[in-house]
Scaffold this active site. Sequence first.
Site, PDB file in Angstrom:
ATOM      1  N   LYS A   1      -1.287   4.586  -4.837  1.00 32.61           N
ATOM      2  CA  LYS A   1      -1.250   5.636  -5.861  1.00 32.61           C
ATOM      3  C   LYS A   1       0.154   6.178  -6.056  1.00 32.61           C
ATOM      4  CE  LYS A   1      -5.837   7.019  -4.567  1.00 32.61           C
ATOM      5  NZ  LYS A   1      -6.405   7.654  -3.400  1.00 32.61           N
TER       6      LYS A   1
ATOM      7  N   MET B   1      -8.796  10.055   7.875  1.00 35.56           N
ATOM      8  CA  MET B   1      -9.273  10.496   6.550  1.00 35.56           C
ATOM      9  C   MET B   1     -10.202  11.705   6.647  1.00 35.56           C
ATOM     10  SD  MET B   1      -9.944   6.783   4.797  1.00 35.56           S
ATOM     11  CE  MET B   1     -10.316   5.853   6.272  1.00 35.56           C
TER      12      MET B   1
ATOM     13  N   ASP C   1       0.823  -1.215   0.000  1.00 33.77           N
ATOM     14  CA  ASP C   1       0.000   0.000   0.000  1.00 33.77           C
ATOM     15  C   ASP C   1       0.851   1.257   0.000  1.00 33.77           C
ATOM     16  OD1 ASP C   1      -2.540  -0.828  -0.079  1.00 33.77           O
ATOM     17  OD2 ASP C   1      -3.043  -0.325   1.990  1.00 33.77           O
TER      18      ASP C   1
END
Length: 275
Positions: free
Chosen positions: A72, A188, A44
């Site tokens: 990402k 988050m 990750d």
Amino acid sequence: MNVKKKRDPRSGWCALVGAGPGDPDLLTLQALRTLRHATLLLVDDLVGDAVLDLALRRRNPEHVPRVVHVGKRGGCQSTPQDFIERLMVQSALAGERVVRLKGGDPFVFGRGGEEAQVLRAAGVDVRVVHGLTSGLVAASALGVPWTHREHAHGVMLVTGHAKEGATGPDWAVLGAAAAQGLTLIIYMGMARLTALQAGLLKALPPATPAAIVQAAGTAQEKLCLCRLVTLSSEARLHGMTSPAIILIGDVLRARTALQQGPPSPCLRSAATRIA
Ligand code: SAH
């Protein structure tokens, strides 16, 4: 009698391993041992490079596991979740020893629960190796005991990010729970800072202590301590960005007792205002 089944050393498995916040010193011994046996690592974004270096260290270079980055990194699109799950299942069933290496703990907002279900349903031998979750590391960076008895009698781990199609948390309701002595640890939440602040202010006094810890437990760690009413303006002022944990609650008043080392300038100025 609890008889442990012996595993066939040739058969594949998949371990969901918590990498902790990024500092290899904070990996568990179980995580390290599991990493040492891996033939395939699915990594990750939030996994620190130092942890990855350690995971790849082998006496015999032929035993170095293959690595697939599924976050990402490098500006790439995030790998679709169903692709990751298929890769885990197929590789483990083909005899690979797969480690899905995740930031923090795999079962705290890390989709580890969903992945374990998919793997189990496919007949894969699944293991879970817990890691230090960033919410705890963030509190520790501030020197805050989550549940100091004089200030809090519990914690709520909340995500600021709702699943697609779902409504987000009701911040006013969470604020009311926090007013009863529960420390709020928000994951988050940076993209919705203004909304969560406005919702919490419906139930909590403006002077409620608040903090943001960016990149907790890494060399880039950055702390910001303020009041709920100034949360988003202080975040902007100090350029606080993801990944970050937001902490709200009176327990932040207990921080000075435990804090080690000199505070960052942002923390120092806020701390004088809070005291
Ligand atoms: N499983 C992870 C959480 C994954 S969700 C854990 O247990 O920590 C991703 C969110 O976690 C980020 O948006 C951020 O809120 C938080 N996070 C992850 N790593 C972080 C870090 N080093 N510092 C601060 N927050 C972090």
